[in-house]
Design a protein around this motif. Structure first.
Motif: not given
Length: 255
Positions: A156-160
């Motif tokens: 999730a964090a990698g995709a924003g």
């Protein structure tokens, strides 16, 4: 917190309930289109569940008034189907099906795109599905519950995107909700150690904006606090002797 370790016969029964839930989800998902109301989705779920010999686990659960949760756009989870809520081109909607069959439960959900959706919305849906797959990939004996949440947060964090913290996965089997709670945020290497025979759901909810939520006046429908859209995917899984089995794959799933 006592977590049930299920044996082979019980696993087989949960597998059958999971297959029934997955079949209903696929059948209903294939009928979604602009103009379909969420109340119609509820009727389809009731009919298809009965056709498979099951009962909608959600119907009447703590007073829940429907057979399925329908969570559209900014609704995070537990959306109550309504006659006056129709799907529109460009919407997304999560359909959450839980089936009780012969005393055991299977639980699965997916977020469907209604017609053509904005690219940013499609990225949200795809990242949510990817976060679930990443979480499933870490499930094995000796892993920890924190590993599940950490895998979701990494995707999730990698995709924003944000990850909802207020709602989580859960053990499932003879009851729809059992220990343990399965948080979708976590620190790798922390939390309960997984053992063969454990059965639980993983059901991450990702958001376009902040992950904070609020509950509407109906007492059920959870929406994002900032109005950003949310997506969710869910499977029921069991910990095997050497890994993980997904008990709610659709019939056409190719490993």
């Amino acid at each position: 917190m006592s977590v049930t370790i299920y044996g082979p016969r019980e696993i087989a029964a949960i597998r059958r309930a999971g297959a029934a839930a997955a079949g209903t989800l696929a059948a209903v998902g294939g009928r979604l289109a602009p103009g379909v109301t969420t109340a119609q989705i509820d009727r389809w779920v009731r009919e298809d569940t009965a056709r498979r010999g099951g009962r909608p686990s959600q119907l009447g659960y703590y007073g829940f008034p429907a057979s399925v949760c329908t969570s559209r756009n900014a609704v995070v989870c537990h959306g109550v189907p309504r006659e006056d809520e129709a799907l529109r081109e460009g919407d997304i909607v999560n359909v959450d099906v839980t089936t009780e069959l012969d005393g055991f439960h299977g639980d699965t959900s997916a977020t469907f795109c209604v017609g053509a959706v904005e690219p940013a919305v499609r990225r949200l849906v795809e990242a949510t599905r990817a976060s679930l797959m990443a979480a499933i990939a870490v499930v094995r004996p000796g892993a920890r519950l924190g590993d599940v949440g950490a895998a979701i947060v990494e995707v999730a964090a990698g995709a924003g995107f944000g990850v909802v913290r207020d709602y989580c996965g859960h053990g499932i089997g003879r009851s729809m909700h059992e220990p343990p709670q399965v948080s979708h945020v976590g620190r790798a290497g922390s939390g309960m150690r997984l053992r063969a025979g454990m059965v639980f759901t993983i059901e991450p909810m990702l958001t376009q904006g902040a992950p904070e939520c609020r509950v509407l006046a109906d007492g059920w429908t959870v929406v994002t606090a900032d109005g950003g859209w949310s997506a969710q995917f869910e499977h029921t899984v069991r910990v095997t002797e050497d890994g993980c089995e997904v008990l709610t794959w659709p019939e056409d799933h190719v490993p």
